[in-house]
Structure formats: C-alpha cells, structure tokens
Design an enzyme around this catalytic site. Structure first.
Site, PDB file in Angstrom:
ATOM      1  N   TYR A 234       0.821  -1.213   0.000  1.00 21.45           N
ATOM      2  CA  TYR A 234       0.000   0.000   0.000  1.00 21.45           C
ATOM      3  C   TYR A 234       0.856   1.265   0.000  1.00 21.45           C
ATOM      4  CZ  TYR A 234      -4.323  -2.554   0.523  1.00 21.45           C
ATOM      5  OH  TYR A 234      -5.396  -3.364   0.285  1.00 21.45           O
TER       6      TYR A 234
ATOM      7  N   ASN B  31       6.494  -4.597   5.258  1.00 22.88           N
ATOM      8  CA  ASN B  31       5.575  -4.613   6.399  1.00 22.88           C
ATOM      9  C   ASN B  31       6.322  -4.708   7.727  1.00 22.88           C
ATOM     10  OD1 ASN B  31       5.978  -6.894   4.671  1.00 22.88           O
ATOM     11  ND2 ASN B  31       4.882  -8.153   6.129  1.00 22.88           N
TER      12      ASN B  31
ATOM     13  N   THR C  71       2.847  -5.961  14.226  1.00 23.42           N
ATOM     14  CA  THR C  71       3.115  -6.247  15.644  1.00 23.42           C
ATOM     15  C   THR C  71       3.568  -7.696  15.774  1.00 23.42           C
ATOM     16  OG1 THR C  71       1.367  -4.692  16.195  1.00 23.42           O
ATOM     17  CG2 THR C  71       2.045  -6.199  17.930  1.00 23.42           C
TER      18      THR C  71
ATOM     19  N   GLU D 263       6.619   7.666   5.783  1.00 21.83           N
ATOM     20  CA  GLU D 263       5.529   8.057   4.883  1.00 21.83           C
ATOM     21  C   GLU D 263       4.297   8.428   5.703  1.00 21.83           C
ATOM     22  OE1 GLU D 263       5.535   8.658   1.572  1.00 21.83           O
ATOM     23  OE2 GLU D 263       3.648   9.466   2.296  1.00 21.83           O
ATOM     24  N   PHE D 264       3.650   9.531   5.302  1.00 21.11           N
ATOM     25  CA  PHE D 264       2.472  10.011   6.043  1.00 21.11           C
ATOM     26  C   PHE D 264       1.180   9.881   5.243  1.00 21.11           C
ATOM     27  CE2 PHE D 264       6.122  12.156   7.965  1.00 21.11           C
ATOM     28  CZ  PHE D 264       5.888  11.907   9.310  1.00 21.11           C
TER      29      PHE D 264
ATOM     30  N   ALA E 187      -2.340   8.752   3.777  1.00 24.61           N
ATOM     31  CA  ALA E 187      -3.475   8.001   4.314  1.00 24.61           C
ATOM     32  C   ALA E 187      -4.114   7.253   3.151  1.00 24.61           C
ATOM     33  CB  ALA E 187      -4.486   8.941   4.963  1.00 24.61           C
TER      34      ALA E 187
ATOM     35  N   LYS F 128       7.244   9.818  13.241  1.00 28.92           N
ATOM     36  CA  LYS F 128       6.225   9.017  12.548  1.00 28.92           C
ATOM     37  C   LYS F 128       5.300   8.332  13.559  1.00 28.92           C
ATOM     38  CE  LYS F 128       3.854   6.725   9.727  1.00 28.92           C
ATOM     39  NZ  LYS F 128       2.807   7.336   8.927  1.00 28.92           N
TER      40      LYS F 128
ATOM     41  N   ALA G 161       3.119  11.032  15.224  1.00 34.10           N
ATOM     42  CA  ALA G 161       2.024  11.558  14.376  1.00 34.10           C
ATOM     43  C   ALA G 161       0.837  10.599  14.429  1.00 34.10           C
ATOM     44  CB  ALA G 161       2.508  11.733  12.940  1.00 34.10           C
TER      45      ALA G 161
ATOM     46  N   ALA H 271     -16.665  11.044  15.009  1.00 36.93           N
ATOM     47  CA  ALA H 271     -16.899   9.839  15.817  1.00 36.93           C
ATOM     48  C   ALA H 271     -17.279   8.689  14.888  1.00 36.93           C
ATOM     49  CB  ALA H 271     -18.025  10.098  16.815  1.00 36.93           C
TER      50      ALA H 271
ATOM     51  N   CYS I 179      -2.083   0.560  10.740  1.00 39.37           N
ATOM     52  CA  CYS I 179      -0.984   1.245  11.438  1.00 39.37           C
ATOM     53  C   CYS I 179      -1.285   1.844  12.797  1.00 39.37           C
ATOM     54  CB  CYS I 179      -0.401   2.309  10.518  1.00 39.37           C
ATOM     55  SG  CYS I 179       0.348   1.561   9.073  1.00 39.37           S
TER      56      CYS I 179
HETATM   57  P1  NAD Z   1       2.109  -4.168   2.843  1.00 39.50           P
HETATM   58  O1  NAD Z   1       2.001  -5.380   3.679  1.00 39.50           O
HETATM   59  O2  NAD Z   1       0.951  -3.731   1.997  1.00 39.50           O
HETATM   60  O3  NAD Z   1       3.364  -4.318   1.849  1.00 39.50           O
HETATM   61  C1  NAD Z   1       4.615  -4.781   2.238  1.00 39.50           C
HETATM   62  C2  NAD Z   1       5.175  -5.635   1.108  1.00 39.50           C
HETATM   63  O4  NAD Z   1       6.541  -5.952   1.410  1.00 39.50           O
HETATM   64  C3  NAD Z   1       4.462  -6.977   0.910  1.00 39.50           C
HETATM   65  O5  NAD Z   1       3.943  -7.047  -0.407  1.00 39.50           O
HETATM   66  C4  NAD Z   1       5.564  -8.026   1.166  1.00 39.50           C
HETATM   67  O6  NAD Z   1       5.463  -9.159   0.326  1.00 39.50           O
HETATM   68  C5  NAD Z   1       6.804  -7.235   0.857  1.00 39.50           C
HETATM   69  N1  NAD Z   1       8.036  -7.786   1.471  1.00 39.50           N
HETATM   70  C6  NAD Z   1       8.247  -8.102   2.772  1.00 39.50           C
HETATM   71  N2  NAD Z   1       9.502  -8.514   2.966  1.00 39.50           N
HETATM   72  C7  NAD Z   1      10.121  -8.472   1.753  1.00 39.50           C
HETATM   73  C8  NAD Z   1      11.437  -8.765   1.316  1.00 39.50           C
HETATM   74  N3  NAD Z   1      12.393  -9.168   2.172  1.00 39.50           N
HETATM   75  N4  NAD Z   1      11.707  -8.600   0.001  1.00 39.50           N
HETATM   76  C9  NAD Z   1      10.758  -8.181  -0.865  1.00 39.50           C
HETATM   77  N5  NAD Z   1       9.504  -7.868  -0.497  1.00 39.50           N
HETATM   78  C10 NAD Z   1       9.185  -8.009   0.803  1.00 39.50           C
HETATM   79  O7  NAD Z   1       2.527  -2.993   3.833  1.00 39.50           O
HETATM   80  P2  NAD Z   1       2.234  -1.415   3.673  1.00 39.50           P
HETATM   81  O8  NAD Z   1       0.843  -1.093   4.105  1.00 39.50           O
HETATM   82  O9  NAD Z   1       2.711  -0.978   2.316  1.00 39.50           O
HETATM   83  O10 NAD Z   1       3.199  -0.843   4.803  1.00 39.50           O
HETATM   84  C11 NAD Z   1       4.612  -0.864   4.651  1.00 39.50           C
HETATM   85  C12 NAD Z   1       5.228   0.005   5.745  1.00 39.50           C
HETATM   86  O11 NAD Z   1       4.781   1.363   5.587  1.00 39.50           O
HETATM   87  C13 NAD Z   1       4.832  -0.398   7.157  1.00 39.50           C
HETATM   88  O12 NAD Z   1       5.944  -0.185   8.005  1.00 39.50           O
HETATM   89  C14 NAD Z   1       3.727   0.570   7.515  1.00 39.50           C
HETATM   90  O13 NAD Z   1       3.668   0.812   8.904  1.00 39.50           O
HETATM   91  C15 NAD Z   1       4.164   1.824   6.800  1.00 39.50           C
HETATM   92  N6  NAD Z   1       3.077   2.744   6.428  1.00 39.50           N
HETATM   93  C16 NAD Z   1       1.900   2.261   5.918  1.00 39.50           C
HETATM   94  C17 NAD Z   1       0.909   3.154   5.515  1.00 39.50           C
HETATM   95  C18 NAD Z   1      -0.396   2.671   4.946  1.00 39.50           C
HETATM   96  O14 NAD Z   1      -1.267   3.499   4.720  1.00 39.50           O
HETATM   97  N7  NAD Z   1      -0.596   1.389   4.696  1.00 39.50           N
HETATM   98  C19 NAD Z   1       1.142   4.527   5.597  1.00 39.50           C
HETATM   99  C20 NAD Z   1       2.357   4.969   6.098  1.00 39.50           C
HETATM  100  C21 NAD Z   1       3.330   4.077   6.508  1.00 39.50           C
HETATM  101  C1  UGA Z   2      -3.175   6.919   8.922  1.00 37.02           C
HETATM  102  C2  UGA Z   2      -2.640   8.349   8.973  1.00 37.02           C
HETATM  103  O1  UGA Z   2      -3.704   9.265   8.716  1.00 37.02           O
HETATM  104  C3  UGA Z   2      -1.533   8.553   7.949  1.00 37.02           C
HETATM  105  O2  UGA Z   2      -0.974   9.857   8.081  1.00 37.02           O
HETATM  106  C4  UGA Z   2      -0.443   7.503   8.175  1.00 37.02           C
HETATM  107  O3  UGA Z   2       0.569   7.632   7.192  1.00 37.02           O
HETATM  108  C5  UGA Z   2      -1.051   6.117   8.102  1.00 37.02           C
HETATM  109  O4  UGA Z   2      -2.105   6.008   9.097  1.00 37.02           O
HETATM  110  C6  UGA Z   2      -0.083   5.022   8.410  1.00 37.02           C
HETATM  111  O5  UGA Z   2       0.939   5.247   9.021  1.00 37.02           O
HETATM  112  O6  UGA Z   2      -0.454   3.926   8.026  1.00 37.02           O
HETATM  113  P1  UGA Z   2      -4.884   5.607   7.371  1.00 37.02           P
HETATM  114  O7  UGA Z   2      -4.855   4.610   8.472  1.00 37.02           O
HETATM  115  O8  UGA Z   2      -4.664   5.145   5.987  1.00 37.02           O
HETATM  116  O9  UGA Z   2      -3.778   6.740   7.641  1.00 37.02           O
HETATM  117  O10 UGA Z   2      -6.280   6.379   7.382  1.00 37.02           O
HETATM  118  P2  UGA Z   2      -6.928   7.502   8.338  1.00 37.02           P
HETATM  119  O11 UGA Z   2      -7.638   8.460   7.494  1.00 37.02           O
HETATM  120  O12 UGA Z   2      -5.946   8.051   9.291  1.00 37.02           O
HETATM  121  O13 UGA Z   2      -8.027   6.667   9.125  1.00 37.02           O
HETATM  122  C7  UGA Z   2      -7.664   5.711  10.110  1.00 37.02           C
HETATM  123  C8  UGA Z   2      -8.903   5.217  10.818  1.00 37.02           C
HETATM  124  O14 UGA Z   2      -9.463   6.248  11.627  1.00 37.02           O
HETATM  125  C9  UGA Z   2     -10.032   4.799   9.866  1.00 37.02           C
HETATM  126  O15 UGA Z   2     -10.659   3.643  10.363  1.00 37.02           O
HETATM  127  C10 UGA Z   2     -10.971   5.986   9.877  1.00 37.02           C
HETATM  128  O16 UGA Z   2     -12.299   5.644   9.570  1.00 37.02           O
HETATM  129  C11 UGA Z   2     -10.834   6.433  11.323  1.00 37.02           C
HETATM  130  N1  UGA Z   2     -11.183   7.862  11.525  1.00 37.02           N
HETATM  131  C12 UGA Z   2     -10.466   8.840  10.937  1.00 37.02           C
HETATM  132  C13 UGA Z   2     -12.249   8.179  12.376  1.00 37.02           C
HETATM  133  O17 UGA Z   2     -12.918   7.287  12.940  1.00 37.02           O
HETATM  134  N2  UGA Z   2     -12.543   9.501  12.575  1.00 37.02           N
HETATM  135  C14 UGA Z   2     -11.844  10.509  12.004  1.00 37.02           C
HETATM  136  O18 UGA Z   2     -12.164  11.697  12.247  1.00 37.02           O
HETATM  137  C15 UGA Z   2     -10.774  10.169  11.159  1.00 37.02           C
END
Ligand code: NAD
Ligand code: UGA
Length: 482
Positions: free
Chosen positions: A16, A95, A98, A172-173, A175, A227, A230, A275, A283
């Site tokens: 993602y 990824n 936890t 990365e921030f 959403a 991070k 935030a 709410a 995350c």
């Molecule tokens: P994800 O599970 O969608 O993707 C991670 C990918 O990494 C998977 O496809 C997995 O197969 C691959 N992978 C793992 N180990 C590997 C390796 N050794 N070599 C090659 N590929 C490998 O995870 P994500 O949601 O993209 O999140 C990634 C990181 O970014 C996490 O630390 C998360 O906390 C952070 N993050 C996520 C979001 C979000 O909105 N999802 C936003 C900000 C930060």
């Molecule tokens: C969140 C942060 O907003 C991002 O900045 C961050 O990069 C990301 O986590 C991450 O580290 O993974 P995300 O989880 O994709 O992004 O989506 P949000 O919009 O933050 O929503 C998170 C959850 O809170 C959702 O279930 C949403 O429905 C809920 N939410 C959000 C509420 O219930 N009320 C609100 O006012 C806002």
C-alpha cells in the site's frame, strides 16, 4: 559536498505504501528509473496487469499515475537482487506488523522483514548506495540497519569499485483513500539522517515536485519517532471524540455539534473529530503499541499506560457497538438477519486490515447472527480470511427463521448490492462511510426489511429524517438527541 545524482531507485515492498509512493516518484521524476520489487509474485503480477482495475491496491487516481509511468520508468518485478545491484538509492517499504510471539509479543514491531532487506542490500549492492527507511520503524532501528550495512562496506577488491552505504529515515504520512493526493501535495516530507550528501540527494528527488519549505530535515531518531508520534496523536483524537460520543448518547448532546464547537477553536482544529466505530487500518494500533513497548523498554511506564489507553478505548468502542445492536434487538440476534454495509476500514480503499467491521462482525457471529455483507471494494475471499470463517450460501430472504438459523451458529455471505443485503434484515449496520451510503433511498429499502427494523449508523452518514420517515428506528453514533 559530493551529492550523488539519483538515476536508479529500487523499492523493496510493493504494498500500500511502496506501490503508490513509487508510482508518484516515477511520474514526477521521468529522469529516474524506479524498480519496485517484492517477494509476492501474485502482487507483482497484479501491478503488471494490463487491466488497471486489477491493480492490487485500490486508490482513487492510482490507475492514471501507473498508466503514465509503467513501462516508461516504472517497473514492477520479483528480481530483488538485480534491482538492488542497479540502484543508487534503495527504499525499504516492507511490512512491520506487531510481533505475534516471542519477546514483546502483542506490542513490539516484528522487524524480520526489515532486517532481511538490510542483509539483502548488504549482499547485492554495488558502489555507493543510499538506503532509505520508508517503513514505519521503532526509534533507533536505523542503528541496526546501519550496523548490518557497515559490516558489508569494503574498499576496492579485485578491481571492483568500493562498496559503501548511507542510511536515511523518510517515513511516509499518506493516508489510504487519499494516497495519491497526499503524495502529490504532501503537508511535509520528513528526512532524517547524518550524512549531508545523502540527505541532499533525497531532497533533490522530492524537490522535483515538493516545495522546498515542505521538506523538513531532522536527525535520524527524531524522524523515526515523529512518525510514531504523528499516528499516536491522530489516533488519540479519534479515541477522544469516541469517548465523548458515548457521553453524548446518554446526555442528549450530539457529538457532531460538540465537534464543530471545539473544532472552531483554531488551537484544536476541525480535522479528525469524526466519531465512528473506532479506528482501523494497519498502522494506528500497531504504531501505538510499538510506542507503548518502547516507553516500557526505556523505563517510562506512566507514558506507556497513557498511550495504551488510546487503544483500549478504541477496542471498547468497537465492542460497545456490537453490544448495543444486540440490546436493541431484544437482547438476541440469534438467527436474525443483519445487513452490514461496508467492510473496509475506511472509504475509498479495499484494505480491511484491523477494520472495525471485523471485530463487530465477529461479536455478532458469536451471538449467532446471519450477516449479509456488502462492500463495493472488498471481496468474499478477503472477508473469509478476516473472519476466519467460510461464507455460507445466502438463505432465502423471504423464508422465516429456520431450525438451522436458530441453532446459534453465526453465518455470513456477501451481496452484490445494498438492496440484496437489506432484504429480509432486522437491522442495517453502516460500518464504512462509502459515499453511496450517504445517498441511500430509505423509502425504497425500508419495505424490504422485517419489522420492527433498525438502522445502526456507526458513521453518521444517513439522513436521519429520511430513515425515520420510512418507519425505521435509528441509532446514530454520538447522537443523544434521537
Ligand atoms: P504491505 O504489507 O501492503 O506491503 C509490504 C510488502 O513488502 C508486501 O507485499 C511483502 O510481500 C513485501 N516484502 C516483505 N519482505 C520483503 C522482502 N524481504 N523482500 C521483498 N519484499 C518483501 O505494507 P504497507 O501497508 O505498504 O506498509 C509498509 C510500511 O509502511 C509499514 O511499516 C507501515 O507501517 C508503513 N506505512 C503504511 C501506511 C499505509 O497506509 N498502509 C502509511 C504509512 C506508513
Ligand atoms: C493513517 C494516517 O492518517 C496517515 O498519516 C499515516 O501515514 C497512516 O495512518 C499510516 O501510518 O499507516 P490511514 O490509516 O490510511 O492513515 O487512514 P486515516 O484516514 O488516518 O483513518 C484511520 C482510521 O481512523 C479509519 O478507520 C478511519 O475511519 C478512522 N477515523 C479517521 C475516524 O474514525 N474519525 C476521524 O475523524 C478520522
């Protein structure tokens, strides 16, 4: 200064974050070749699918960006070693869930995938390589990554150029649901590091579309900790407003009015005061638990307890909703058909990780309910994985309660539209704020339900007057005025 020019980027992890982030970098930097690599062959095949509706991540606008850059300077592949060897800069975007067992289980981050990446980079990199932590990591992880890489540094050997590394943190921030907008015009880009040349090289990548004043530079540890902080602050706001939603419901106040009143104070601000059924997503919970673990590790139990309560309140809110559904339906939902509208953790994404719908559905299944689930982007296979229960075939909506239904065994199935889910139901639960749920025609839906019938609006998206005019009873999160 000796700032390396970045011509080739490798991103490990096509999830993602890795997929959309690299698509935008490639789109905005046509002079840089971007290779996104992953161990997951099915995921890479989906990123390469000529049919853009099959991309593994659903994000508004992502298909357009991928269409512009893919095959030009954006490539998706499983050849991790080759991509690392050709890169000037490697992003680690894997990824960091936890830990499920062992030391710190249930709280600490599982860093096995990050460490595997660091070791693979150490083994395959050529020349000077800047390694960028994009994954969300516990503060001081860069130390471990740096030690692994340093162990592989060497001077000229057998005529091969020297191998060296620099480590940066660039969390990365974005959403989900607004990822492309967030990436194209971020509130800020955060870069933490010690090596000025490496920092400048990454600044120059972002400078191709991000204004200079939005690029913040810090030391490595501040960047890693910012991070987690935030996400903790954002989640804390949701738990705060959800805690008061419960108080509103018993005092005649309306949480939306309270949110507007406090949000007009510029010191508080109006965002993230909606709410709902509790926060979901991959995350918030994991990052706060990670923070809690770090605080305990560093001897700060009071700080750990403070943040842990943000998660505890969130779990309570999810169970509170399933409990009140059971209470309002005469104390039993066994054999009753309930329509669940929305399964994704928020609108505009197909992601269900930690979705409140999972907890609420599990509670109701435990009570023996029959759940007709509709979500515009989440498929039946995903729901089966989340609920750890196979789908049943849909029973006849018109038939009365059967012996099987009253046996107490909870069942679920998916429906292809709202009307099919609502038909024969005793209650509708709205769990994701998809736009289409704001415009439902209650006059047409109400006659399909079994009376007396309820609408439980956990996202406050329906028009209360339209619901009540159609003869349905309504519960809305945080609304004590009903
Ligand atoms: P994800 O599970 O969608 O993707 C991670 C990918 O990494 C998977 O496809 C997995 O197969 C691959 N992978 C793992 N180990 C590997 C390796 N050794 N070599 C090659 N590929 C490998 O995870 P994500 O949601 O993209 O999140 C990634 C990181 O970014 C996490 O630390 C998360 O906390 C952070 N993050 C996520 C979001 C979000 O909105 N999802 C936003 C900000 C930060
Ligand atoms: C969140 C942060 O907003 C991002 O900045 C961050 O990069 C990301 O986590 C991450 O580290 O993974 P995300 O989880 O994709 O992004 O989506 P949000 O919009 O933050 O929503 C998170 C959850 O809170 C959702 O279930 C949403 O429905 C809920 N939410 C959000 C509420 O219930 N009320 C609100 O006012 C806002």
């Amino acid at each position: 200064m000796n700032v390396p020019q970045i011509r080739n980027i490798c991103c490990i992890g096509a999830g993602y974050v890795g997929g959309p982030t690299m698509a935008v970098i490639a789109d905005r930097c046509p002079n840089i070749q971007v290779n996104v690599v992953d161990l997951n062959e099915a995921r890479i095949a989906a990123w390469n699918d000529p049919d853009l509706s099959k991309l593994p991540v659903y994000e508004p606008g992502l298909d357009v960006v991928v269409a512009r850059a893919r095959g030009r300077n954006l490539y998706f592949s499983t050849e991790v070693d080759v991509a690392i060897a050709g890169a000037d800069m490697v992003f680690i975007s894997v990824n960091t869930p936890t830990k499920a067992k062992g030391l710190g289980a249930g709280q600490a981050s599982d860093l096995r995938w990050v460490e595997a990446c660091a070791r693979q980079v150490a083994q395959c990199a050529k020349g000077h390589t800047i390694v960028v932590e994009k994954s969300t990591l516990p503060v001081r992880t860069a130390e471990a990554v740096d030690l692994i890489l340093k162990a592989a540094q060497r001077q000229v050997v057998d005529g091969e150029p020297p191998i060296s590394f620099a480590v940066l943190s660039n969390p990365e921030f974005l959403a989900e649901g607004t990822a492309i907008r967030d990436l194209e015009s971020p509130d800020r880009v955060l870069i933490g590091g010690e090596n000025a040349d490496a920092i400048q090289a990454l600044v120059e990548v972002y400078r191709q579309w991000v204004p200079h004043e939005k690029i913040l530079l810090t030391n490595l540890w501040s960047s890693e900790l910012s991070k987690l902080t935030a996400n903790a602050f954002l989640a804390q706001r949701i738990s705060s407003i959800n805690s008061l939603a419960a108080l509103c419901e018993v005092t005649g106040a309306d949480v939306r009015e309270v949110a507007r009143a406090i949000g007009s104070d510029s010191r508080i601000g109006s965002k993230f005061l909606q709410a709902g059924p509790g926060f979901g997503g991959s995350c918030f919970q994991k990052d706060i638990l990670n923070l809690v673990y770090l605080c305990r590790h560093f001897g700060l139990p009071e700080v750990a307890d403070y943040w842990e309560n943000v998660v505890a309140l969130n779990t309570w809110q999810q169970h509170r909703i399933s409990r009140l559904v059971v209470q309002k339906l005469f104390g039993t939902v066994t054999g009753k058909r309930l329509a669940l509208l929305g399964f994704a953790f928020k609108a505009d994404t197909n992601d269900t990780r930690e979705a409140p719908a999972i907890c609420i559905a599990n509670d109701l299944l435990e009570e023996g309910a029959q759940l007709a689930i509709y979500d515009p982007k989440v498929d039946s296979e995903q729901i089966a994985r989340d609920l750890q229960l196979l789908a049943s075939s849909p029973p006849d909506a018109q038939a009365g309660p059967t012996r099987a239904a009253l046996s107490g065994e909870g069942t679920w199935w998916t429906c292809s539209n709202v009307a099919a889910a609502v038909a024969g139901a005793d209650a509708v639960l709205i769990l994701t704020e998809w736009q289409q749920f704001r415009q439902l025609d209650w006059a047409a839906l109400a006659p399909l339900m079994r009376r007396p019938a309820w609408v439980f609006d956990a996202r406050a998206v329906v028009d209360p007057d339209a619901v009540r005019a159609s003869g349905l009873m309504l519960w809305r999160v945080g609304d004590g005025s009903l």
